[in-house]
Design an enzyme around this catalytic site. Sequence first.
Site, mmCIF file in Angstrom:
data_model
loop_
_atom_site.group_PDB
_atom_site.id
_atom_site.type_symbol
_atom_site.label_atom_id
_atom_site.label_comp_id
_atom_site.label_asym_id
_atom_site.label_seq_id
_atom_site.Cartn_x
_atom_site.Cartn_y
_atom_site.Cartn_z
ATOM 1 N N THR A 279 0.700 -3.808 3.879
ATOM 2 C CA THR A 279 0.912 -2.456 3.075
ATOM 3 C C THR A 279 2.183 -2.080 2.448
ATOM 4 O O THR A 279 2.276 -1.883 1.104
ATOM 5 C CB THR A 279 0.448 -1.054 3.776
ATOM 6 O OG1 THR A 279 -0.963 -1.510 4.314
ATOM 7 C CG2 THR A 279 0.147 -0.057 2.705
ATOM 8 N N TRP B 100 2.711 -4.866 -0.115
ATOM 9 C CA TRP B 100 1.968 -4.753 -1.330
ATOM 10 C C TRP B 100 2.786 -3.815 -2.380
ATOM 11 O O TRP B 100 2.578 -4.165 -3.626
ATOM 12 C CB TRP B 100 0.526 -4.277 -1.021
ATOM 13 C CG TRP B 100 -0.225 -3.923 -2.213
ATOM 14 C CD1 TRP B 100 -1.045 -5.071 -2.741
ATOM 15 C CD2 TRP B 100 -0.303 -2.973 -2.975
ATOM 16 N NE1 TRP B 100 -1.854 -4.380 -3.733
ATOM 17 C CE2 TRP B 100 -1.299 -3.262 -3.754
ATOM 18 C CE3 TRP B 100 -0.068 -1.681 -2.950
ATOM 19 C CZ2 TRP B 100 -1.689 -2.404 -4.823
ATOM 20 C CZ3 TRP B 100 -0.352 -0.820 -3.715
ATOM 21 C CH2 TRP B 100 -1.288 -0.837 -4.732
ATOM 22 N N HIS B 101 3.091 -2.906 -1.860
ATOM 23 C CA HIS B 101 3.919 -2.025 -2.842
ATOM 24 C C HIS B 101 5.260 -2.372 -3.380
ATOM 25 O O HIS B 101 5.609 -1.964 -4.468
ATOM 26 C CB HIS B 101 4.425 -0.628 -1.917
ATOM 27 C CG HIS B 101 3.220 0.515 -1.562
ATOM 28 N ND1 HIS B 101 2.523 0.143 -0.787
ATOM 29 C CD2 HIS B 101 2.888 1.575 -2.592
ATOM 30 C CE1 HIS B 101 1.337 1.260 -0.917
ATOM 31 N NE2 HIS B 101 1.919 1.927 -2.088
ATOM 32 N N GLY B 102 5.733 -3.415 -2.903
ATOM 33 C CA GLY B 102 7.007 -4.033 -3.408
ATOM 34 C C GLY B 102 7.602 -5.127 -2.817
ATOM 35 O O GLY B 102 7.320 -5.165 -1.440
ATOM 36 N N PHE C 144 3.631 -1.264 -8.469
ATOM 37 C CA PHE C 144 3.169 -1.894 -7.598
ATOM 38 C C PHE C 144 2.107 -2.723 -7.618
ATOM 39 O O PHE C 144 1.694 -3.564 -6.919
ATOM 40 C CB PHE C 144 2.635 -0.613 -6.605
ATOM 41 C CG PHE C 144 3.500 0.336 -6.215
ATOM 42 C CD1 PHE C 144 5.271 0.017 -6.158
ATOM 43 C CD2 PHE C 144 3.205 1.537 -5.949
ATOM 44 C CE1 PHE C 144 5.976 1.290 -6.022
ATOM 45 C CE2 PHE C 144 4.290 2.582 -5.835
ATOM 46 C CZ PHE C 144 5.546 2.465 -5.789
#
Lengths: 350, 507
Positions: B338, B341-343, B507
Amino acid sequence: MKKFLKYFLSTIVVLMTLFFLQELLVPKYVTDLPEGSMISEYYDEERMDHDVIFIGDCEIYENYSPITMWEEYGINSYLRGTSQQCMWQTYGVLEDTLKYETPKAVVVNVMSMRFNEPQSEAYNRMTLEGMRWSKTKVDTIKASMMKNETFISYVFPMLRYHERIWELTEEDFEYYLKSDKVVHNGYLMRVDIRPVDYIPTAKPLGDYSFGENAWLYLDKIRETCEAKGVELILVKAPSVYPHWYDEWDENIVQYAAEHGLSYYNLYYVADEIGIDYQVDTFDEGLHMNLTGAEKVARYFGRILQEEHGIPDRRGEEELSRIWEEKIAFYEADRIAKEAAWEEEQKREEE
Amino acid sequence: MVFTSSNFVLFLIAAVVLFYILPKKVRWIELLLASCLFYIASDWRALLFMVGTTVVTYAGSLYITGNGIDHNSQEKDVVGTGQRKKGSKVFFVLILLADLGVLLVTKYTGFAVEIVNLFRKGAEPLTPPAILVPLGVSFYTFRTVAYLADCYQGKIVAEKNPLKFFLYISFFPTVIQGPITRYKDLSEPLFSGKGASEKTFWFGVQRILWGFFKKLVIADRAGIAVKAIVSDLETYRGGYALVYIFLFMFELYADFSGGMDIALGVSDIFGIPVVENFKRPFFSKSASEFWKRWHATMGAFFRDYIYIPLGGDGRSAATKAKKNFVFYRNMIIVWLATGLWHGAGFNFIVWGLLNLAVLLLGAITRPMTKKFQENCGLAKTKGFQFFRMLRTSFVISFIMSLLSFSDAKTAFTLWGSIFTGAGYKEVFNGGLLELGLQFHDYIILLVGFIMLFVVSLLQRTGSVREKMLKIPYILRFIIFLSLLVSIILFGIYGIGYDASQFIYNRF
């Protein structure tokens, strides 16, 4: 039917709300920045049969008094100048003007040849927003827009001026849905005096040639005038600053010679005109004040009449009546502004 | 083409007009063309990546499910049975790797090079290659992964029409920032063109307006102060850090949920209901509840396609030790994923681990705190529930602020400054007015905050738009006209502002 009526009325209410809101938010350009209303004021002219149209930047609307040209020579002229009007805008204003009338001569100021790219959003808006909608306006907007501008904000100026909701002044309410006349056939009167104390030394340039875009639009201006049978006259106003280089002047001289145009650099004949830079300018030589503009008008009006055959129309009754009204407004404006200037001087002395 | 740009508004008007003119059977084609146009407007090269992913996933899904399965006659037999072609597992993994490979290469190469450089101390640092990151790649890749996994598990029948499949992947309202839709939810309304009605149209318009309000009036206004603080962290410390954390959370919520409102509103106009991504997250009483309500489709994706396939909370494990091992392992994997995934950056990993820590702390202490609450009679009191909501919002806001920094150290320094006592006096002695916002801006933010709160309260008992249908038309009309006027007057847009991007687009 009931549903249709409901949606129809709702749409009308939405559009009217947005319209009235927009009218409140847009700058009124009456007492503050009157330069912004000069383009639109042209359309209020009672008669569209001017013999000479001046087009260009501030060196146009501050340096020639059409009233003097009428009084001295009977020349029926109009100035369509705006601040920092670039050549593509001059072309747009010319095209726009030719939709309403075909003058005998168009006088274009060449100072803006130094600009090859859009310069300022604020000046763009003062030139473009007042123009009536047409293909010309669309093309001129597209040619003028800075990178951070959007076309839609010209269609709906509210999208540009929405922040003015926090800056509304009395003027916005006083001139809501109405406007006052602020210029005299495009001439913005200034009576105050700021003498030329010092002329900054001009920096030498690496390249004195004008940009392609500037030339392109000067060509378009010339071709449009030729197609319409209008004489194109090029001028450079007698302003001491921003500096007009001799090399630039030579470029224009050559261009005029190549295309058989008349070009007058009035700065070179400032003594002949009788300009006294200690009293005839309101901003240290950038622009003429009223006395300066009247001197330039007297000098250039004679050239227009003697060398370009612009007729004396003082014999026309209806036109004379119209000009009488203009003169009355001019004199009233002069008195009011001179009084205000005297007041200001007194305050400064105190 | 950003949702709040004039180009998008014009594009949408044209797409909607055409959609309603066309016969229902061919409306999906118009949506496909509109989606392509929308995507090409950002960068036509990015479309090639999406087409590549689509082709691979489409072909793979047909292979996995057996190319000959008939959409109509055998559907009932296939769905739910897990029927698939022999040897499809290898194929499934290969396609999965291909899809994820595009995401990994385009989004994480730079980060990988950064890590390699860490181990090459003293040597000339490697320069990451310039790779185009396709717009919304994280979102559409997850969509393809979910689709492929559902096909593999026999939960859905593979789509036979490649163009329809491409529309599912590229549907323009959801392509940039989600929600991460599932094929089984979206396919029927997307392809049938039958869902659109006068009601869905107006519901869509209303929701779009609400989204614009959240984005332009609230998020981008709060963003001005956020930018001012983050640009000078030497000056803005202590008290300002608290202001920053609150304003950033406010900005992020209004920005992301506003974007979702626009996306879902646009879908509504086309009569395509899209799953909600926000379910009043600040009413959550715990971090685990928060993550079911905030970006819910992302949480559901990780749950359904990583956490559960890996064994979930380990409840089927033979021993307690194994159960614990499976649970902790899966939680670590999910929250690392997670975060990443955001960066692509260490701060995002730290962000994921912090969330993990809070969630595990909650899970470990739950039996104890539950007992305590029951013994003290707190469990059912409204005051205590309210306290839990505030606590959760406060903790999450701290963690979320990490997303706005390029490195975690800066965030920790800022958080640490809160306890130094610096900046508190200044904040309330005109300091707030030095952050690029004027007094009226704070009033607008306050009003916006109240509006968001009231709407969230109303949503607890059902759709606000359904409720508004019950009030007289004239009143409803005035409310939405006021909303429109507020957006135009108080929105942050035009020259001087970079209101163009949504935070979650990154993102």
